[in-house]
Design a protein around this motif. Structure first.
Motif, PDB file in Angstrom:
ATOM      1  N   LYS A   5      -0.706   8.621   2.580  1.00 58.45           N
ATOM      2  CA  LYS A   5      -1.736   9.068   1.645  1.00 58.45           C
ATOM      3  C   LYS A   5      -3.093   9.101   2.363  1.00 58.45           C
ATOM      4  O   LYS A   5      -3.378   8.241   3.199  1.00 58.45           O
ATOM      5  CB  LYS A   5      -1.821   8.108   0.453  1.00 58.45           C
ATOM      6  N   VAL A  65       2.581  15.635   0.182  1.00 58.43           N
ATOM      7  CA  VAL A  65       2.250  15.348  -1.210  1.00 58.43           C
ATOM      8  C   VAL A  65       3.321  15.872  -2.156  1.00 58.43           C
ATOM      9  O   VAL A  65       3.543  15.304  -3.241  1.00 58.43           O
ATOM     10  CB  VAL A  65       0.871  15.955  -1.567  1.00 58.43           C
ATOM     11  N   ASP A  66       4.016  16.949  -1.760  1.00 64.08           N
ATOM     12  CA  ASP A  66       5.080  17.499  -2.606  1.00 64.08           C
ATOM     13  C   ASP A  66       6.243  16.521  -2.752  1.00 64.08           C
ATOM     14  O   ASP A  66       7.005  16.604  -3.722  1.00 64.08           O
ATOM     15  CB  ASP A  66       5.598  18.813  -2.016  1.00 64.08           C
ATOM     16  N   MET A 100       4.485  13.156  -4.969  1.00 64.09           N
ATOM     17  CA  MET A 100       4.034  13.333  -6.352  1.00 64.09           C
ATOM     18  C   MET A 100       5.144  13.245  -7.399  1.00 64.09           C
ATOM     19  O   MET A 100       4.897  12.766  -8.504  1.00 64.09           O
ATOM     20  CB  MET A 100       3.291  14.669  -6.496  1.00 64.09           C
ATOM     21  N   LYS A 127       3.982  15.809   7.149  1.00 65.20           N
ATOM     22  CA  LYS A 127       2.630  15.285   7.352  1.00 65.20           C
ATOM     23  C   LYS A 127       1.762  16.293   8.107  1.00 65.20           C
ATOM     24  O   LYS A 127       0.622  16.551   7.729  1.00 65.20           O
ATOM     25  CB  LYS A 127       2.690  13.965   8.123  1.00 65.20           C
TER      26      LYS A 127
END
Length: 267
Positions: A266, A104-105, A108, A98
């Protein structure tokens, strides 16, 4: 076989085994790449605890629950080290991702919330188990503390690692800075670990404190490992198994929900 989900078609089936295994492997490699910090340092700390108590108290303290004090102490030190490492593995992994902006890796790829939780928890269990094996080997070699019932030890080390890995996920998701993560570890996890019968039998406590100790799941993890290693405990291992198992379900359910909703993950 194609499985339809709310997000579309998952070509690899109902469970993404490869993706889950890849995440687990990444978590294991992450702590093994810096093994001197993540594995060796906690083992040295455990050894220092045992050495200091041996020198300062070991020869003067009488038996505890019918066994020598150092024999009584060893399972507590082992379990405390295991649960601290399991917590640190997931909490540091998520918090680092974070802070560095690469969470995000992880989010996703085609991994469900349950698969993400399984991958992170698997890494925590691997680290906790590695630490437990090495300390247990050292305890048997240098202190002569063996295993009365290995099945109980394995069960409580596993469940303890799962529970602490889940709590580490909660802490890592909730914390937005390393300062917040350190506060959770220093003011919640460490006191609960130290005040859960690691260094003493709760029978020595006043009734009110005994009641508080029995409300602490950490107590049952330590007590269960102690029963498996030296055959004595403050409570029934079956009760401990039920309490720790229920705690695992509650904690993992929250982890799953936060992963599913992306809470504090997110933008």
């Amino acid at each position: 076989m194609q499985e339809r989900t709310a997000m579309g078609i998952r070509r690899f089936g109902r469970i993404n085994w490869l993706g889950t295994w890849t995440l687990l492997t990444r978590e294991v490699r992450r702590f093994m790449n810096v093994w001197s910090q993540t594995v060796m340092a906690p083992l040295i700390n455990a050894g220092l605890f045992l050495m200091i108590f041996t020198i300062a108290i070991g020869s003067q303290r009488g038996d505890v629950m019918g066994v020598p004090f150092m024999t009584f102490l060893t399972p507590g030190i082992l379990t405390m080290t295991v649960i601290q490492n399991a917590f640190a593995n997931t909490s540091s992994s998520l918090a680092s991702a974070k802070v560095q902006g690469n969470i995000v890796d992880t989010l996703m790829p085609p991994l469900s919330a349950g698969e993400l939780v399984a991958g992170y928890i698997g890494g925590a269990v691997a680290r906790g188990a590695l630490v437990a094996v090495v300390i247990a080997f050292g305890a048997a070699l240098f202190l002569g503390v063996g295993m009365q019932s290995p099945i109980w030890v394995i069960a409580f080390v596993f469940l303890g690692s799962v529970l602490m890995g889940g709590l580490g996920m909660i802490a890592g998701i909730f914390a937005n800075k390393f300062d917040q993560l350190s506060a959770i570890s220093n003011f919640l996890v460490t006191p609960l670990a130290f005040l859960s019968g690691t260094f003493y039998s709760i029978e020595a406590l006043p009734p009110a404190l005994q009641t508080l100790s029995r409300a602490n799941p950490f107590f049952y993890i330590i007590d269960g490992v102690r029963f498996g290693m030296i055959g004595v405990s403050d409570s029934s291992p079956w009760i401990g198994l039920a309490v720790v198992g229920f705690s695992c379900v509650a904690v993992l359910s929250l982890c799953w929900w936060w992963m599913r909703t992306g809470y504090r993950l997110k933008p």
